[in-house]
Design a protein around this motif. Structure first.
Motif, PDB file in Angstrom:
ATOM      1  N   GLY A  47     103.209  -8.292 -43.334  1.00 36.22           N
ATOM      2  CA  GLY A  47     103.527  -9.530 -42.657  1.00 36.22           C
ATOM      3  C   GLY A  47     103.511 -10.757 -43.513  1.00 36.22           C
ATOM      4  O   GLY A  47     103.050 -10.461 -44.942  1.00 36.22           O
ATOM      5  N   PRO A  48     103.745 -11.971 -43.050  1.00 33.88           N
ATOM      6  CA  PRO A  48     103.827 -13.179 -44.033  1.00 33.88           C
ATOM      7  C   PRO A  48     102.354 -13.534 -44.747  1.00 33.88           C
ATOM      8  O   PRO A  48     101.278 -13.514 -43.861  1.00 33.88           O
ATOM      9  CB  PRO A  48     104.271 -14.244 -43.315  1.00 33.88           C
ATOM     10  N   VAL A  49     102.221 -13.854 -45.759  1.00 36.84           N
ATOM     11  CA  VAL A  49     101.165 -14.196 -46.400  1.00 36.84           C
ATOM     12  C   VAL A  49     101.409 -15.479 -47.302  1.00 36.84           C
ATOM     13  O   VAL A  49     102.448 -15.723 -47.647  1.00 36.84           O
ATOM     14  CB  VAL A  49     100.705 -13.166 -47.336  1.00 36.84           C
ATOM     15  N   GLY A  50     100.312 -16.418 -47.370  1.00 33.28           N
ATOM     16  CA  GLY A  50     100.359 -17.620 -48.208  1.00 33.28           C
ATOM     17  C   GLY A  50      99.161 -18.146 -48.755  1.00 33.28           C
ATOM     18  O   GLY A  50      98.046 -17.486 -48.528  1.00 33.28           O
ATOM     19  N   LEU A  51      99.260 -19.141 -49.747  1.00 35.78           N
ATOM     20  CA  LEU A  51      98.345 -19.600 -50.247  1.00 35.78           C
ATOM     21  C   LEU A  51      98.541 -21.039 -51.028  1.00 35.78           C
ATOM     22  O   LEU A  51      99.533 -21.487 -51.189  1.00 35.78           O
ATOM     23  CB  LEU A  51      97.964 -18.753 -51.542  1.00 35.78           C
ATOM     24  N   THR A  52      97.724 -22.069 -50.805  1.00 31.60           N
ATOM     25  CA  THR A  52      97.659 -23.363 -51.193  1.00 31.60           C
ATOM     26  C   THR A  52      97.469 -23.175 -52.986  1.00 31.60           C
ATOM     27  O   THR A  52      96.729 -22.695 -53.376  1.00 31.60           O
ATOM     28  CB  THR A  52      96.763 -24.204 -50.634  1.00 31.60           C
ATOM     29  N   VAL A  53      98.535 -23.654 -53.458  1.00 32.14           N
ATOM     30  CA  VAL A  53      98.529 -23.758 -55.137  1.00 32.14           C
ATOM     31  C   VAL A  53      98.658 -25.185 -55.610  1.00 32.14           C
ATOM     32  O   VAL A  53      99.875 -25.905 -55.219  1.00 32.14           O
ATOM     33  CB  VAL A  53      99.639 -22.930 -55.661  1.00 32.14           C
ATOM     34  N   LEU A  90     103.987 -29.884 -50.073  1.00 35.27           N
ATOM     35  CA  LEU A  90     103.187 -30.331 -48.816  1.00 35.27           C
ATOM     36  C   LEU A  90     103.534 -31.992 -48.802  1.00 35.27           C
ATOM     37  O   LEU A  90     103.227 -32.517 -50.076  1.00 35.27           O
ATOM     38  CB  LEU A  90     102.051 -30.056 -48.821  1.00 35.27           C
ATOM     39  N   ALA A  91     103.573 -32.535 -47.559  1.00 29.69           N
ATOM     40  CA  ALA A  91     103.541 -34.030 -47.488  1.00 29.69           C
ATOM     41  C   ALA A  91     102.140 -34.430 -47.138  1.00 29.69           C
ATOM     42  O   ALA A  91     101.318 -33.636 -46.815  1.00 29.69           O
ATOM     43  CB  ALA A  91     104.381 -34.565 -46.323  1.00 29.69           C
ATOM     44  N   ALA A  92     101.975 -35.928 -47.460  1.00 32.95           N
ATOM     45  CA  ALA A  92     100.588 -36.219 -47.163  1.00 32.95           C
ATOM     46  C   ALA A  92     100.137 -36.118 -45.795  1.00 32.95           C
ATOM     47  O   ALA A  92      99.073 -35.954 -45.480  1.00 32.95           O
ATOM     48  CB  ALA A  92     100.805 -37.945 -47.426  1.00 32.95           C
ATOM     49  N   ALA A  93     100.953 -35.680 -44.651  1.00 31.59           N
ATOM     50  CA  ALA A  93     100.662 -35.600 -43.247  1.00 31.59           C
ATOM     51  C   ALA A  93     100.007 -33.800 -43.200  1.00 31.59           C
ATOM     52  O   ALA A  93      99.567 -33.492 -42.352  1.00 31.59           O
ATOM     53  CB  ALA A  93     101.664 -35.653 -42.408  1.00 31.59           C
ATOM     54  N   ASP A  94     100.173 -33.262 -44.427  1.00 29.47           N
ATOM     55  CA  ASP A  94      99.753 -31.636 -44.247  1.00 29.47           C
ATOM     56  C   ASP A  94      98.832 -31.268 -44.670  1.00 29.47           C
ATOM     57  O   ASP A  94      98.454 -29.868 -45.325  1.00 29.47           O
ATOM     58  CB  ASP A  94     100.956 -30.893 -45.021  1.00 29.47           C
ATOM     59  N   ARG A  95      97.579 -32.099 -44.762  1.00 30.45           N
ATOM     60  CA  ARG A  95      96.185 -31.835 -45.218  1.00 30.45           C
ATOM     61  C   ARG A  95      95.782 -30.397 -44.426  1.00 30.45           C
ATOM     62  O   ARG A  95      95.046 -29.655 -45.168  1.00 30.45           O
ATOM     63  CB  ARG A  95      95.306 -32.794 -45.102  1.00 30.45           C
ATOM     64  N   GLN A  96      96.043 -30.509 -43.126  1.00 25.32           N
ATOM     65  CA  GLN A  96      95.361 -29.342 -42.457  1.00 25.32           C
ATOM     66  C   GLN A  96      96.099 -28.011 -42.813  1.00 25.32           C
ATOM     67  O   GLN A  96      95.430 -26.980 -42.943  1.00 25.32           O
ATOM     68  CB  GLN A  96      95.403 -29.666 -40.929  1.00 25.32           C
ATOM     69  N   VAL A  97      97.296 -27.994 -43.020  1.00 25.34           N
ATOM     70  CA  VAL A  97      98.129 -26.818 -43.508  1.00 25.34           C
ATOM     71  C   VAL A  97      97.481 -26.570 -45.016  1.00 25.34           C
ATOM     72  O   VAL A  97      97.335 -25.428 -45.257  1.00 25.34           O
ATOM     73  CB  VAL A  97      99.672 -27.282 -43.646  1.00 25.34           C
ATOM     74  N   ALA A  98      97.345 -27.404 -45.803  1.00 25.18           N
ATOM     75  CA  ALA A  98      96.802 -26.971 -47.085  1.00 25.18           C
ATOM     76  C   ALA A  98      95.394 -26.432 -47.204  1.00 25.18           C
ATOM     77  O   ALA A  98      95.175 -25.235 -47.687  1.00 25.18           O
ATOM     78  CB  ALA A  98      96.641 -28.258 -47.874  1.00 25.18           C
ATOM     79  N   ASP A  99      94.554 -26.911 -46.258  1.00 25.49           N
ATOM     80  CA  ASP A  99      93.138 -26.363 -46.063  1.00 25.49           C
ATOM     81  C   ASP A  99      93.267 -24.937 -45.208  1.00 25.49           C
ATOM     82  O   ASP A  99      92.234 -24.097 -45.413  1.00 25.49           O
ATOM     83  CB  ASP A  99      92.221 -27.238 -44.958  1.00 25.49           C
ATOM     84  N   ARG A 100      94.267 -24.637 -44.451  1.00 25.05           N
ATOM     85  CA  ARG A 100      94.252 -23.420 -43.726  1.00 25.05           C
ATOM     86  C   ARG A 100      94.739 -22.509 -44.841  1.00 25.05           C
ATOM     87  O   ARG A 100      94.205 -21.198 -44.692  1.00 25.05           O
ATOM     88  CB  ARG A 100      95.295 -23.563 -42.782  1.00 25.05           C
TER      89      ARG A 100
END
Length: 176
Positions: A47-53, A90-100
């Motif tokens: 399935g889908p995978v992802g990583l903050t880079v 990612l936009a400024a409002a996406d901190r939780q996305v980055a952390d997840r």
């Protein structure tokens, strides 16, 4: 320095941080270069995978190219071996996305469970995000990670929102 306040102890700094005298000067140099935060996504075998880079460079040209440093032990690596991936800014409002996606915040059910995502032929991307669809041209060990070299096949511009950046170990936003 620690002070006692009603309700518990308050630390003026990160109690888990490496002491300044023991920090790598090169890592500290890198920390003083503001870097845009992206999420790389792909479709892995399960399935889908992802990583903050944050180590991402885009070079305009014919064809446009994208370079990035990715941990070869990340879940994303399995998806990159399929040869295609998406990079969302990612936009400024996406901190939780980055952390997840960095594994710093709990993500019950996986990091894609929260938020609205659009399926693309490269990987899921957040609804309304600026993103690129990339084809992997090559990978090789490079310092602590793998260098991913890719061709940008698709570039979609979302709303022009202030980006989320990483500077001196923290997420920041840009202000004029």
């Amino acid at each position: 320095m620690v002070s006692e306040e009603p309700g518990g102890w308050i630390h003026r700094g990160d109690p888990f941080a490496t002491p300044e005298a023991d920090r790598s000067p090169v890592r500290r140099l890198r920390g003083r270069l503001a870097a845009g935060i992206t999420v790389w996504t792909a479709y892995g075998p399960r399935g889908p995978v992802g990583l903050t880079v944050s180590s991402t460079v885009v070079a305009d040209g014919e064809p446009a190219r994208l370079l990035g440093l990715v941990d070869d032990e990340s879940a994303l690596w399995d998806g990159l071996t399929a040869g295609r991936f998406a990079v969302a800014v990612l936009a400024a409002a996406d901190r939780q996305v980055a952390d997840r996606f960095a594994g710093l915040m709990p993500a019950p059910g996986g990091p894609f469970r929260e938020g609205d995502w659009v399926e693309t032929g490269y990987g899921p991307v957040p609804v309304g995000a600026t993103w690129a669809g990339c084809r992997v041209d090559g990978t090789r060990p490079y310092g602590w990670a793998l260098l991913v070299e890719a061709t940008v096949e698709v570039a979609e511009l979302g709303a022009s929102l202030p980006p989320l950046v990483h500077y001196r170990g923290r997420y920041r936003t840009l202000s004029d």
